[in-house]
Design a protein around this motif. Structure first.
Motif, PDB file in Angstrom:
ATOM      1  N   GLN A   1      35.641 -41.699  11.084  1.00 44.80           N
ATOM      2  CA  GLN A   1      36.035 -42.932  10.746  1.00 44.80           C
ATOM      3  C   GLN A   1      34.818 -43.617   9.641  1.00 44.80           C
ATOM      4  OE1 GLN A   1      36.830 -45.115  13.685  1.00 44.80           O
ATOM      5  NE2 GLN A   1      37.793 -43.686  15.213  1.00 44.80           N
ATOM      6  N   ALA A   2      33.684 -43.594   9.498  1.00 38.46           N
ATOM      7  CA  ALA A   2      32.945 -44.245   8.782  1.00 38.46           C
ATOM      8  C   ALA A   2      33.452 -43.264   6.523  1.00 38.46           C
ATOM      9  CB  ALA A   2      32.207 -44.369   9.073  1.00 38.46           C
ATOM     10  N   LEU A   3      33.554 -42.161   7.356  1.00 34.27           N
ATOM     11  CA  LEU A   3      33.477 -41.350   6.062  1.00 34.27           C
ATOM     12  C   LEU A   3      34.931 -41.129   5.639  1.00 34.27           C
ATOM     13  CD1 LEU A   3      32.169 -37.814   7.027  1.00 34.27           C
ATOM     14  CD2 LEU A   3      31.164 -39.423   5.150  1.00 34.27           C
ATOM     15  N   LEU A   4      36.440 -41.925   5.993  1.00 34.89           N
ATOM     16  CA  LEU A   4      37.782 -42.022   6.038  1.00 34.89           C
ATOM     17  C   LEU A   4      37.313 -43.079   5.450  1.00 34.89           C
ATOM     18  CD1 LEU A   4      39.938 -40.962   8.846  1.00 34.89           C
ATOM     19  CD2 LEU A   4      39.672 -40.212   6.155  1.00 34.89           C
ATOM     20  N   ALA A   5      36.681 -44.393   6.021  1.00 33.66           N
ATOM     21  CA  ALA A   5      36.506 -45.407   5.809  1.00 33.66           C
ATOM     22  C   ALA A   5      35.869 -45.771   3.896  1.00 33.66           C
ATOM     23  CB  ALA A   5      36.140 -46.472   5.654  1.00 33.66           C
ATOM     24  N   LEU A   6      34.636 -44.485   3.849  1.00 33.91           N
ATOM     25  CA  LEU A   6      34.065 -44.728   1.880  1.00 33.91           C
ATOM     26  C   LEU A   6      34.756 -44.466   1.372  1.00 33.91           C
ATOM     27  CD1 LEU A   6      31.429 -43.826   3.878  1.00 33.91           C
ATOM     28  CD2 LEU A   6      31.002 -45.557   2.665  1.00 33.91           C
ATOM     29  N   GLN A   7      36.019 -43.156   2.225  1.00 37.06           N
ATOM     30  CA  GLN A   7      36.872 -42.417   0.744  1.00 37.06           C
ATOM     31  C   GLN A   7      38.384 -43.712   0.743  1.00 37.06           C
ATOM     32  OE1 GLN A   7      38.861 -39.224   2.310  1.00 37.06           O
ATOM     33  NE2 GLN A   7      40.286 -39.301   0.845  1.00 37.06           N
ATOM     34  N   GLY A   8      38.392 -44.639   1.381  1.00 36.01           N
ATOM     35  CA  GLY A   8      39.309 -45.279   1.148  1.00 36.01           C
ATOM     36  C   GLY A   8      39.068 -46.576  -0.160  1.00 36.01           C
ATOM     37  N   ILE A   9      37.689 -46.622   0.578  1.00 32.14           N
ATOM     38  CA  ILE A   9      37.145 -47.492  -0.641  1.00 32.14           C
ATOM     39  C   ILE A   9      36.771 -47.646  -1.821  1.00 32.14           C
ATOM     40  CG2 ILE A   9      34.743 -49.221  -1.046  1.00 32.14           C
ATOM     41  CD1 ILE A   9      34.191 -49.437   2.333  1.00 32.14           C
ATOM     42  N   ARG A  10      36.625 -45.747  -2.157  1.00 33.48           N
ATOM     43  CA  ARG A  10      36.273 -45.457  -3.702  1.00 33.48           C
ATOM     44  C   ARG A  10      37.821 -45.449  -4.306  1.00 33.48           C
ATOM     45  NH1 ARG A  10      33.146 -41.943  -0.701  1.00 33.48           N
ATOM     46  NH2 ARG A  10      34.688 -40.269  -1.075  1.00 33.48           N
ATOM     47  N   GLU A  11      38.999 -45.246  -3.295  1.00 27.48           N
ATOM     48  CA  GLU A  11      39.855 -44.591  -3.755  1.00 27.48           C
ATOM     49  C   GLU A  11      40.377 -46.193  -4.327  1.00 27.48           C
ATOM     50  OE1 GLU A  11      42.353 -41.833  -2.379  1.00 27.48           O
ATOM     51  OE2 GLU A  11      40.364 -40.347  -2.091  1.00 27.48           O
ATOM     52  N   ALA A  12      40.210 -47.005  -3.818  1.00 31.05           N
ATOM     53  CA  ALA A  12      40.730 -48.726  -4.143  1.00 31.05           C
ATOM     54  C   ALA A  12      40.015 -49.144  -4.559  1.00 31.05           C
ATOM     55  CB  ALA A  12      41.304 -48.521  -2.648  1.00 31.05           C
TER      56      ALA A  12
END
Length: 184
Positions: free
Chosen positions: A126-137
């Motif tokens: 979940q943290a990896l998904l969150a980090l990807q989302g933070i980057r993309e947004a």
């Protein structure tokens, strides 16, 4: 003959009334609000998330769709509100994936909650998904939390061992901070 017509007409009116009443109670299947309400009831949560995923998959690819803003204003605050609840645990990955697809910086609050590293495989994912989302947004509001968690993981690297990916979280955190151009 008259009785037959009268009974048939009466049955048709009753059927139409029952259908209209049922339709009013279920709400518009394409309205985000209809499914946001379902997230409060454990009996309807699964269906609510499923329908929100359906809607998001349709609007995520269209940057001009007005429901993207509606998603940011209505769905993301609800996701942030319920993210930490135990009953929501089976749906956290769905929530993160929907936010990732929408690429909205307003999801930073939920992504920050997902960065609470507990050492579990699910928490790691979940943290990896969150980090990807933070980057993309480009959700700069999450930068301080990333720095805080990065320091914690540096002090206790055992929590960064999820699914045989030793150091993956620290790497992704550094990468995300770099892309956000955040300064420690």
């Amino acid at each position: 003959m008259r009785k037959f017509v009268l009974h048939t007409l009466l049955a048709a009116v009753l059927a139409a009334t029952a259908t209209a009443t049922t339709a009013c109670n279920t709400g518009d299947p394409n309205a985000l609000e209809t499914h946001i309400k379902k997230l409060d009831d454990p009996q309807t949560q699964g269906e609510g998330f499923k329908q929100l995923e359906r809607i998001v998959s349709g609007i995520a690819t269209d940057p001009e769709d007005t429901r993207r803003q509606e998603f940011a204003e209505k769905v993301l605050p609800k996701f942030e509100e319920i993210y930490a609840e135990d009953a929501i645990a089976p749906y956290r990955e769905q929530m993160l994936n929907m936010a990732l697809l929408m690429k909205r910086p307003e999801a930073a609050g939920m992504w920050i909650k997902a960065l609470e590293i507990d050492g579990s495989g699910e928490g790691h994912k979940q943290a990896l998904l969150a980090l990807q989302g933070i980057r993309e947004a480009k959700a700069e509001a999450a930068a301080d939390k990333i720095i805080e968690q990065f320091v914690k993981l540096t002090e206790n690297p055992a929590k960064d061992m999820g699914a045989g990916q030793e150091g993956a979280l620290r790497y992704e955190m550094a990468r995300t901070l770099g892309e956000l151009q955040s300064k420690a």
